[in-house]
Design a protein around this motif. Structure first.
Motif, mmCIF file in Angstrom:
data_model
loop_
_atom_site.group_PDB
_atom_site.id
_atom_site.type_symbol
_atom_site.label_atom_id
_atom_site.label_comp_id
_atom_site.label_asym_id
_atom_site.label_seq_id
_atom_site.Cartn_x
_atom_site.Cartn_y
_atom_site.Cartn_z
ATOM 1 N N GLY A 241 0.823 -1.209 0.000
ATOM 2 C CA GLY A 241 0.000 0.000 0.000
ATOM 3 C C GLY A 241 0.851 1.250 0.000
ATOM 4 N N VAL A 242 1.884 1.268 0.842
ATOM 5 C CA VAL A 242 2.763 2.441 0.898
ATOM 6 C C VAL A 242 3.441 2.654 -0.452
ATOM 7 C CG1 VAL A 242 4.862 3.355 1.908
ATOM 8 C CG2 VAL A 242 3.170 2.290 3.371
ATOM 9 N N ILE A 243 3.906 1.567 -1.048
ATOM 10 C CA ILE A 243 4.587 1.683 -2.338
ATOM 11 C C ILE A 243 3.657 2.230 -3.408
ATOM 12 C CG2 ILE A 243 5.687 0.381 -4.189
ATOM 13 C CD1 ILE A 243 6.737 -1.530 -2.113
ATOM 14 N N VAL A 244 2.410 1.823 -3.377
ATOM 15 C CA VAL A 244 1.466 2.260 -4.406
ATOM 16 C C VAL A 244 1.057 3.718 -4.225
ATOM 17 C CG1 VAL A 244 -0.905 1.941 -5.205
ATOM 18 C CG2 VAL A 244 0.596 -0.013 -4.964
ATOM 19 N N ILE A 245 0.944 4.151 -2.986
ATOM 20 C CA ILE A 245 0.467 5.516 -2.748
ATOM 21 C C ILE A 245 1.554 6.562 -2.966
ATOM 22 C CG2 ILE A 245 -0.430 7.046 -0.967
ATOM 23 C CD1 ILE A 245 -1.879 4.729 0.209
ATOM 24 N N THR A 246 2.790 6.206 -2.659
ATOM 25 C CA THR A 246 3.867 7.208 -2.717
ATOM 26 C C THR A 246 3.977 7.968 -4.043
ATOM 27 O OG1 THR A 246 5.068 5.837 -1.151
ATOM 28 C CG2 THR A 246 6.291 7.600 -2.196
ATOM 29 N N PRO A 247 3.970 7.302 -5.189
ATOM 30 C CA PRO A 247 4.086 8.074 -6.434
ATOM 31 C C PRO A 247 3.000 9.137 -6.565
ATOM 32 C CG PRO A 247 4.256 5.732 -6.897
ATOM 33 C CD PRO A 247 3.873 5.855 -5.463
ATOM 34 N N LEU A 248 1.806 8.822 -6.099
ATOM 35 C CA LEU A 248 0.720 9.789 -6.210
ATOM 36 C C LEU A 248 1.000 11.027 -5.383
ATOM 37 C CD1 LEU A 248 -2.562 7.766 -6.170
ATOM 38 C CD2 LEU A 248 -1.499 8.968 -8.048
ATOM 39 N N VAL A 249 1.524 10.813 -4.202
ATOM 40 C CA VAL A 249 1.821 11.955 -3.350
ATOM 41 C C VAL A 249 2.843 12.854 -4.025
ATOM 42 C CG1 VAL A 249 2.733 12.649 -1.126
ATOM 43 C CG2 VAL A 249 1.324 10.608 -1.298
ATOM 44 N N LEU A 250 3.870 12.221 -4.571
ATOM 45 C CA LEU A 250 4.911 12.992 -5.261
ATOM 46 C C LEU A 250 4.305 13.763 -6.426
ATOM 47 C CD1 LEU A 250 7.737 10.308 -5.234
ATOM 48 C CD2 LEU A 250 7.498 12.317 -3.763
ATOM 49 N N PHE B 124 -3.808 17.112 3.537
ATOM 50 C CA PHE B 124 -5.243 16.854 3.521
ATOM 51 C C PHE B 124 -5.694 16.230 2.222
ATOM 52 C CE2 PHE B 124 -5.891 18.330 7.565
ATOM 53 C CZ PHE B 124 -5.332 19.587 7.760
ATOM 54 N N PHE B 125 -4.861 16.297 1.204
ATOM 55 C CA PHE B 125 -5.235 15.651 -0.041
ATOM 56 C C PHE B 125 -4.832 14.191 -0.033
ATOM 57 C CE2 PHE B 125 -6.873 15.773 -4.162
ATOM 58 C CZ PHE B 125 -6.080 15.004 -4.993
ATOM 59 N N LEU B 126 -3.938 13.842 0.865
ATOM 60 C CA LEU B 126 -3.439 12.472 0.918
ATOM 61 C C LEU B 126 -4.544 11.415 0.970
ATOM 62 C CD1 LEU B 126 -0.752 11.127 0.825
ATOM 63 C CD2 LEU B 126 -0.610 11.255 3.294
ATOM 64 N N PRO B 127 -5.563 11.573 1.805
ATOM 65 C CA PRO B 127 -6.615 10.564 1.815
ATOM 66 C C PRO B 127 -7.261 10.359 0.445
ATOM 67 C CG PRO B 127 -6.871 11.991 3.709
ATOM 68 C CD PRO B 127 -5.798 12.591 2.862
ATOM 69 N N VAL B 128 -7.416 11.455 -0.294
ATOM 70 C CA VAL B 128 -8.037 11.346 -1.611
ATOM 71 C C VAL B 128 -7.127 10.564 -2.551
ATOM 72 C CG1 VAL B 128 -8.950 12.633 -3.566
ATOM 73 C CG2 VAL B 128 -9.141 13.558 -1.291
ATOM 74 N N ALA B 129 -5.828 10.800 -2.411
ATOM 75 C CA ALA B 129 -4.868 10.148 -3.306
ATOM 76 C C ALA B 129 -4.605 8.708 -2.930
ATOM 77 C CB ALA B 129 -3.556 10.921 -3.296
ATOM 78 N N SER B 130 -4.985 8.311 -1.747
ATOM 79 C CA SER B 130 -4.616 6.966 -1.341
ATOM 80 C C SER B 130 -5.534 5.925 -1.949
ATOM 81 C CB SER B 130 -4.658 6.860 0.183
ATOM 82 O OG SER B 130 -5.927 7.217 0.643
ATOM 83 N N THR B 131 -5.029 4.733 -2.081
ATOM 84 C CA THR B 131 -5.818 3.658 -2.665
ATOM 85 C C THR B 131 -6.818 3.192 -1.622
ATOM 86 O OG1 THR B 131 -3.752 3.019 -3.697
ATOM 87 C CG2 THR B 131 -5.591 1.527 -3.946
#
Lengths: 270, 307, 417
Positions: A241-250, B124-131
């Motif tokens: 999960g962490v690996i998948v979410i990180t690119p989006l945050v960047l 605060f956008f993190l929850p939206v971006a998370s899977t």
């Protein structure tokens, strides 16, 4: 005085918002016996990166991430190409059937993913496109949300600017490209973020059209370790999960600059 | 397509002397690609769905019978459907209102505080971006009555443990909490974008005239924010109505249907029970509801003023 | 003249050589719709590799389903069927047998079994029955799991219980749970929420009941008999006395190290103990006083969906392979499933005599009964009705009698549909 309240509010909200992520990060370095130990234990006694190693080697996670990039970029680019003209037309032009056509767009917004699934699958199957990139990309290009968003922003732009440009002899094409697009950069960036995020995290549609593990998208990397029938390794799932979410945050951090930079400009111009 | 127009129009001639015959085509050409894709990927499925709902078809089965509106009749009298309707209305109202208010509050606070803007936004956008598939699992464990961290915290501060997922109301609360958590950031981003279109000088002028922050909010910010607000309301309402991942992983519609929203019922009927004909009837009704909601909200755009 | 004829001759030879070469290497490609996840790839990938090594003229093309377990897989198969391109082989969970057969997709295996002289007795008794419907065989089992009880020895010792004699009856289980709870832990968790009402069926049949029976009027629900009432009354008494937590998170609760006993699938024979920070052993599932041991078989197998004759033959060879000792060994080594091959089970029991847990799981296969599959399109829905019934009773929202009768009535109605 009110600034203090604002700060307090933001700090509390941030703590609540981040808590699940902290839990996830901490679980990603734990073994299952530690994850489920009762009590509040966020700091691991025996942290290990083996979960990350497992996540990256047991599942073709890097491949999934790569597919995620290809698919989301293709979708976003094609969507922008299609929604900008449409949004402009709805916002600033007058033509017959305008209200009706906009109603259609609104209606498309209301069609849930599950309704689209089977018919789209059958169509793509008859064109022999199952398990290909086009199957992952095509159904999403007509973004009703995007048209809606663009229309909103185009309407809010000062009319004088456009009239001035027209008087200068701009045709519609030049108008859109040279005058309007720079102004709507924040909207385009916002839309790109929403689009990339939503398609990166979409698990449902790939489930329907993907047949081989080479073509799966990032969320499948998480599901890979969460099989039914037992045998789940929760630490690895969290690491995935962490690996998948990180690119989006960047990506969000990078895209955000777009909003901020042009936002200041457009405010002043107004 | 835009190129084509440009070429036609461009040979030095000013816009007004363009060939009038083809001018009317312009807007439609601009719309064409978008509408074409929408027609194929969104509308034909709806039509197909209506067609399926009139049949007794199950996914993959060779034969099917036309049963007319039997599926729809069963639908309106099925207790499942009515319960799901009730749950969905409650969930959507609470989640969208909660997210919108929270999103607005966050946007205003961020603007007010001025410092660390990008940090707050990313956070605060993190929850939206998370899977959601992954986060819902995290929440599932956090809300677990025995091994969950939320109950552990409650105990630590001296409150009683709550059997979150086994109580109708508490499970519903959990699902709403997760819904708001995952959507507020969306509203925040949209509101922030909208707030920046409000010229600084208006606020300055008002401040000079002696208006308090509260006054400014009420008479300048909010009214000018109305177009954004409408947009946010429509999008968030539709999003909550369609929300599914969180419910599926957190409660799977339980306990005993207490958190079964329409989208979840739809999934179960179509993809667990393979009852495609009935699920299509459900989907058609669902679609109509969504459409009505969207239209009603758009209508209120009538009394919006643009600067 | 001579030159020309020689050239023609050479051309002819070349053509024949090419033809010969291509037929020798002609491969049949068959598609196999299967689960794809860490736990399942562990045995499926070696199986496919081993088969292809032994059968170079057949290539297996994977159709991987990352989705919602067996339902997601069935969905993939049905979608393929709807589009006119069904996969040749489909991995399937036993309870979805009626739903899939009703779709017209699966091909009966009996003609193939006859033609190749397949000996049904090479499989453990009862295994082949798991894949039978209306007298025809549809599924070749890959591996089978049975219910088993995991118990935490450290907690037993802490609660003053003898770790070498775990409870064998329901009442003993209750007493042990009480001791555990008194010592500050959680007692027992019966896996009531396992898919397909697996555990409910286990308890019901051990008390002498049956999920459903064929009668003149067709199949009817019979789980609301006295045995059913006995099961639910027992479970409700456990939850109301705080001896059993009401949760679906079986493995996680056990992994917390606070739960004394867990009744769950033997598939996790290796995995579940590994997740706890304590010594864990397996034991047979407790039965009611005067009851019998009956263990519904879980697990999965493979069905054939091919329509093309050449592909059918290739597919059948894979199915035959699955029943053999080589495949069985791969399954046993990489999972907690018990393979179907009878002779192999004997051998494995001897080889692993030092691991009593492994031997227990192997031996349990002798008591296997079919996992009840409702002969109706509404099978999954009925399973949900029964699952909800259990939850109602566990949460104390209904008495066992009420809940049973209501669920039985609904089941009978769904059976008629």
């Amino acid at each position: 005085m009110s600034k203090v309240w604002a700060w307090l509010f933001l700090l509390v909200a941030a703590a609540v918002t981040m808590f699940p992520f902290l839990w996830m990060l901490s679980a990603s370095v734990m073994q299952p016996n530690e994850i489920f130990r009762p009590g509040v234990n966020l700091v691991s006694q025996e942290p290990t990166f083996s979960n990350y190693a497992t996540a990256l080697t047991k599942a073709p996670l890097v491949r999934f991430l790569g597919n995620g990039v290809i698919v989301t970029v293709a979708i976003a680019v094609l969507q922008l190409a299609v929604i900008v003209p449409a949004g402009y037309a709805f916002a600033r032009l007058r033509f017959r059937g305008q209200r009706f056509l906009f109603l259609l767009v609104l209606a498309a917004l209301a069609v849930p993913a599950y309704v689209r699934a089977i018919p789209n699958f059958l169509a793509l199957s008859s064109w022999g496109l199952i398990n290909t990139y086009p199957a992952l990309i095509l159904p999403f290009i007509g973004s009703a949300f995007g048209i809606f968003l663009m229309r909103q922003f185009f309407r809010q732009l000062p009319g004088e600017l456009i009239d001035a440009a027209k008087l200068d002899g701009c045709n519609t094409g030049q108008l859109i490209w040279h005058v309007l697009l720079p102004l709507t950069r924040p909207a385009l960036a916002a839309f790109a973020v929403f689009s990339v995020v939503s398609h990166w995290n979409d698990f449902f549609w790939p489930l329907v059209v993907v047949r081989t593990s080479r073509m799966y998208t990032p969320p499948a990397g998480i599901a890979f370790f969460a099989s039914a029938d037992g045998g789940e390794n929760w630490g690895v799932i969290m690491a995935a999960g962490v690996i998948v979410i990180t690119p989006l945050v960047l990506f969000f951090l990078v895209a955000r600059r777009q909003f901020v930079a042009s936002l200041a400009q457009s405010a002043v111009k107004g | 397509m835009v190129q084509g127009l440009a070429q036609q129009e461009a040979i030095g001639a000013p816009a007004s002397r363009r060939a009038p015959r083809l001018r009317w085509l312009g807007p439609y050409l601009l719309l064409l690609p978008a509408l074409a894709f929408i027609a194929v990927s969104a509308f034909s499925p709806v039509v197909y769905s209506v067609y399926l709902s009139l049949q007794d078809w199950r996914l993959g089965f060779g034969s099917s019978r036309i049963v007319g509106v039997r599926n729809d009749v069963r639908l309106f009298t099925a207790p499942d459907f009515l319960t799901a309707l009730r749950v969905t209305v409650g969930y959507t109202l609470l989640t969208s209102c909660g997210s919108i208010l929270l999103g607005l509050a966050l946007a205003l606070a961020i603007q007010h505080v001025k410092r660390l803007g990008s940090v707050w936004q990313a956070l605060f956008f993190l929850p939206v971006a998370s899977t959601m598939a992954a986060m819902a699992v995290v929440f599932r464990f956090m809300f677990d009555s025995h091994i969950g961290v939320i109950n552990a915290v409650l105990e630590r501060i001296g409150l009683a443990r709550i059997d979150w997922l086994n109580g109708d109301l508490t499970a519903f609360a959990a699902v709403v909490i997760v819904g708001i958590w995952s959507t507020a950031g969306y509203a925040m981003v949209l509101f922030l974008a909208g707030l920046t279109t409000i010229p600084e000088n208006l606020h300055e002028a008002a401040a000079l005239d002696g208006a308090s922050a509260w006054h400014q909010l009420r008479y300048i910010t909010l009214p000018l924010l109305t177009p954004t607000t409408i947009f946010v309301v429509v999008i968030l309402t539709l999003r909550s109505l369609e929300s599914f991942d969180s419910v599926k992983v957190l409660t799977d519609g339980g306990p005993l249907g207490a958190t079964q929203v329409l989208s979840h019922l739809l999934y179960i009927e179509g993809f667990r029970y393979f009852n495609t004909g009935y699920a299509s009837a459900l989907a058609t009704v669902f679609f109509v509801i969504l459409l009505v909601v969207a239209i009603v909200q758009m209508r209120t755009e009538r009394w919006v003023h643009y600067e | 003249m001579a030159q020309r004829s020689r050239r023609t001759y050479m051309a002819g030879v070349m053509v024949m050589a090419v033809a010969l070469l291509t037929t020798v290497h002609a491969q049949t490609v068959i598609s196999f719709a299967r689960l794809s996840s860490q736990a399942h790839n562990a045995y499926l990938e070696p199986l496919i590799e081993a088969f292809q090594a032994a059968n170079p003229d057949i290539v297996i093309e994977n159709v991987e389903s990352a989705g919602d377990g067996y339902e997601g897989l069935a969905q993939t198969a049905l979608l393929g069927l709807a589009a006119g391109t069904p996969p040749d082989l489909v991995q399937v969970g036993f309870t979805l047998l009626p739903t899939l057969v009703a779709s017209g997709g699966p091909i009966a295996l009996d003609p193939f079994m006859e033609a190749s002289g397949f000996d049904p007795s090479s499989l453990m008794p009862g295994m082949l029955e798991l894949g039978q419907l209306d007298g025809s065989n549809y599924i070749m089992p890959i591996g089978v799991s049975t219910p088993v009880m995991y118990y935490n020895l450290d907690l037993f010792r802490a609660a003053g219980l003898d770790p070498d004699s775990p409870p064998t009856t329901w009442e003993e289980a209750r007493a042990a749970s009480q001791a555990l709870v008194d010592a500050g832990y959680q007692g027992i968790l019966w896996g009531w929420s396992i898919t397909g009402n697996w555990l409910f069926q286990t308890m019901l049949e051990s008390a002498g009941g049956r999920m459903g029976m064929d009668a003149d009027s067709g199949h009817t629900a019979t789980f609301n008999d006295d045995a059913g009432e006995q099961v639910l009354t027992y479970l409700q008494s456990l939850t109301q006395a705080g001896l059993m937590p009401v949760t679906e998170a079986t493995v996680q609760t056990f992994a917390s190290g606070q739960l004394g006993m867990l009744v769950d699938s033997s598939f996790q024979r290796v995995n579940t103990p590994a997740q706890v920070d304590a010594e864990v052993r397996l034991a047979p599932v407790p039965i009611p006083d005067g009851g019998v041991t009956r263990l519904p078989a879980g697990g999965n197998g493979v069905m054939m969906f091919s329509r093309d004759q050449a592909k059918q033959e290739a597919a059948w060879r894979f199915l035959e392979f699955l029943a053999g000792p080589d495949a069985g060994r791969i399954v046993a080594e990489n999972t907690g499933y018990t393979p179907a091959n009878a002779a192999l089970i004997e051998t494995l029991a001897q080889e692993n005599a030092a691991d009593p847990d492994y031997v227990l799981v192997l031996q349990q296969v002798a008591n296997v009964v079919p996992w009840h599959a409702w002969p109706s399109n509404n099978g999954p829905r009925i399973s949900q009705v029964i699952k909800d019934m259990q939850l109602e009773v566990l949460l104390g929202r209904a008495t066992p009698r009420e809940a049973l009768d209501r669920a039985a009535a609904e089941t009978n109605q769904l059976l008629e549909d």
